[in-house]
Design an enzyme around this catalytic site. Structure first.
Site, PDB file in Angstrom:
ATOM      1  N   GLU A  74       6.448  28.940 -26.519  1.00 39.04           N
ATOM      2  CA  GLU A  74       7.692  29.213 -27.238  1.00 39.04           C
ATOM      3  C   GLU A  74       8.607  28.004 -27.106  1.00 39.04           C
ATOM      4  O   GLU A  74       8.825  27.514 -25.995  1.00 39.04           O
ATOM      5  CB  GLU A  74       8.386  30.451 -26.646  1.00 39.04           C
TER       6      GLU A  74
ATOM      7  N   HIS B 279      13.961  30.128 -19.783  1.00 38.57           N
ATOM      8  CA  HIS B 279      12.609  30.107 -20.334  1.00 38.57           C
ATOM      9  C   HIS B 279      11.821  28.889 -19.838  1.00 38.57           C
ATOM     10  O   HIS B 279      12.346  27.786 -19.766  1.00 38.57           O
ATOM     11  CB  HIS B 279      12.644  30.096 -21.865  1.00 38.57           C
TER      12      HIS B 279
ATOM     13  N   GLU C  35      16.999  40.084 -18.024  1.00 33.78           N
ATOM     14  CA  GLU C  35      15.714  40.782 -17.914  1.00 33.78           C
ATOM     15  C   GLU C  35      14.753  40.039 -16.985  1.00 33.78           C
ATOM     16  O   GLU C  35      14.600  38.832 -17.080  1.00 33.78           O
ATOM     17  CB  GLU C  35      15.099  40.900 -19.312  1.00 33.78           C
TER      18      GLU C  35
ATOM     19  N   ARG D 269      12.323  33.638 -12.320  1.00 31.94           N
ATOM     20  CA  ARG D 269      13.544  34.303 -12.783  1.00 31.94           C
ATOM     21  C   ARG D 269      14.103  35.220 -11.699  1.00 31.94           C
ATOM     22  O   ARG D 269      15.321  35.293 -11.504  1.00 31.94           O
ATOM     23  CB  ARG D 269      13.255  35.083 -14.064  1.00 31.94           C
TER      24      ARG D 269
END
Length: 534
Positions: free
Chosen positions: A308, A315, A457, A508
């Site tokens: 991505e 990210h 998240e 994360r």
């Protein structure tokens, strides 16, 4: 031209030649004088060196070691810096550490010796054991060089606030350089741990992120980086230990696969002999196959790849996935309860066993302590929409949460429930992957959930469709080529128990637990769309 003109021209040339000769002679004399002075200086240095060597009674007590190529085994025990305490006062110890700083002052030199996140002050002073030459040698060792020192542990009257070992210092008797660092460091470690404070005076250097990542080996030596990655190691260990106690089996899954794991296009294609393969977006297919193979509860820790082009603070194109899959008896909430309890055990373990690391990171990146509830707060998606609308957000019932809305929701939940960790359940079916089980009571929603830390998240999961016919229908509804996921659908043709699971991003979790602001800080060697090295 007349005879007088010719005669005048010749005279001028002779004068110029004479001037040039005089200039050249003067230059030669100057160079000769310079060479003589240099020779005299060199002779004096040589003489001084010979005198120094003759007068240096400590010359066998310091120097640069020959390269350590396992030539011999020394009967010498090295003490860890973290073990240096008043209990060892008066003892003579050997320590191997890096030179963090050095400061010469008269007939003595103060060193700070660093070993990972611990450091201690050391002193070399002219006396019975150390000569002037030894002190000078110590002062000239480059920062970050690795040294072996033999020293006496001494208590100090005043605490040494700048060191982790505040109650003792080392009085050096022997000092040998094991590995010498080059004199010019790409970044200074003191600059790299300095907090960036608004309104701070100019001239106090800090190090930007690209410089850190370009010189990651040096940056990882800082106390902050050492603390971050030791705590991250604790997350992995607690994850494994907790799930093992719950009866889970750790599995290892392939990372080179024949089709996109999740049916999407965001995959890295690799050449595979005479065909193409893909790097796995997740271990999803293989986790589910293991459930079908009657392993009941499985987890895995390994790399996950996402092609991505997302250049955001959270990210990465490669990250470490902490993945869970579990068969349940009657309701997928059994799985949610198991996952949330695992996360709570991780949070407790970090709180109870990693306070030193947490405080070290907070010195550079201040944040509020991470809060969580037992049992974990679980909200339904419709409740989240109501909360957001009450805060002025306009959104549809079946609209997915944007990143700003996720963060706002996190703040609203913290204000209302005083927790940084919660579950959002029953997402709209339209915004979830094809393999998500629809909610039997409301076809617009699904048996799926996300988990959040500090409003971001960290896990996306669901009850999976375990019936081959329904899975085929859902794939067709999403416009997925059935040939590309044939092996996935075939996994469920021979009896598959109801099951659910999810995937967690290790980097994360570490970032959000510590209240950091960029996932690259918690990835040892980050990979993103713009970075492939080091």
């Amino acid at each position: 031209m007349t005879k007088e003109q010719v005669k005048g021209s010749s005279a001028e040339e002779e004068e110029q030649q004479a001037a040039q000769s005089k200039k050249a002679l003067k230059k030669q004399q100057k160079e000769a004088e310079k060479a003589a002075k240099k020779a005299e200086k060199q002779a004096k240095l040589t003489a001084d060196q010979q005198t120094t060597e003759e007068d240096d009674f400590a010359q066998d007590r310091y120097g640069v070691c020959v390269m350590l190529q396992s030539q011999e085994k020394l009967d010498r025990s090295l003490v860890r810096v973290c073990e240096l305490s008043p209990d060892k006062a008066g003892q003579t110890v050997w320590v191997r550490a890096r030179i963090h700083t050095s400061r010469a002052k008269g007939k003595q030199c103060f060193l700070v010796l660093r070993q990972q996140q611990f450091n201690v002050q050391a002193l070399v002073a002219v006396g019975e054991r150390a000569s002037k030459q030894m002190v000078k040698f110590a002062a000239n060792i480059t920062k970050e060089s690795i040294v072996d020192v033999e020293a006496v542990v001494q208590k100090v009257e005043q605490k040494i606030e700048s060191c982790s070992q505040q109650d003792v210092e080392l009085h050096i008797q022997r000092l040998f350089v094991v590995s010498q660092a080059e004199p010019r460091l790409p970044l200074q470690l003191d600059d790299a741990v300095r907090p960036e404070v608004e309104g701070e005076e100019e001239g106090r250097a800090t190090v930007n992120q690209d410089t850190r990542l370009d010189n990651r080996v040096i940056d990882l030596r800082t106390t902050t980086s050492q603390a971050i990655f030791r705590l991250q190691s604790g997350v992995c260990q607690l994850f494994r230990d907790t799930l093992t106690k719950k009866g889970f089996v750790e599995i290892q899954t392939p990372k080179i696969i024949s089709a996109a794991s999740e049916g999407g296009a965001n995959v890295f294609t690799v050449s595979y002999f005479k065909t193409s393969a893909y790097l796995a977006q997740s271990p999803q297919l293989y986790k589910q196959m293991c459930i079908c193979a009657d392993f009941d509860k499985v987890f895995c820790v390994g790399p996950v790849f996402r092609a991505e082009d997302s250049n955001t603070h959270r990210h990465l194109t490669e990250f470490v996935g902490l993945d869970i899959e579990m068969a349940f008896n009657y309701h997928y909430h059994e799985v949610i309860d198991s996952i949330t309890d695992t996360m709570v055990q991780i949070f407790k373990g970090l709180r109870d066993n990693f306070q030193s690391e947490i405080q070290t990171v907070c010195k550079q990146y201040p944040s509020e302590p991470f809060k969580f509830l037992e049992p974990t707060l679980r909200l339904e998606f419709t409740e989240a929409v109501t909360l957001l609308r009450s805060a002025g957000v306009e959104m549809g019932d079946e609209e997915d949460l944007s990143t700003p809305n996720e963060k706002l929701l996190g703040r609203l939940v913290k204000e209302k429930y005083d927790t940084d960790f919660y579950v959002l359940d029953k997402y709209p079916l339209a915004v979830r992957p094809f393999y998500t089980m629809p909610d039997p009571h409301n076809p617009k929603y699904s048996n799926s959930y996300d988990m959040f830390m500090r409003g971001e998240e960290i896990l996306s999961g669901a009850q999976r469709v375990h019936d081959a016919q329904l899975l085929t229908e859902r794939a067709l509804h999403h416009g997925i080529d059935l040939e590309k996921i044939k092996s996935y659908i075939d996994s469920f043709r021979y009896g598959a128990p109801p099951h659910a699971g999810g995937g967690i991003g290790l980097e994360r979790v570490t970032m959000l637990y510590l209240g950091l602001h960029n996932v690259r800080q918690t990835s040892m060697f980050p990979r993103d769309p713009k970075r492939l090295t080091p």
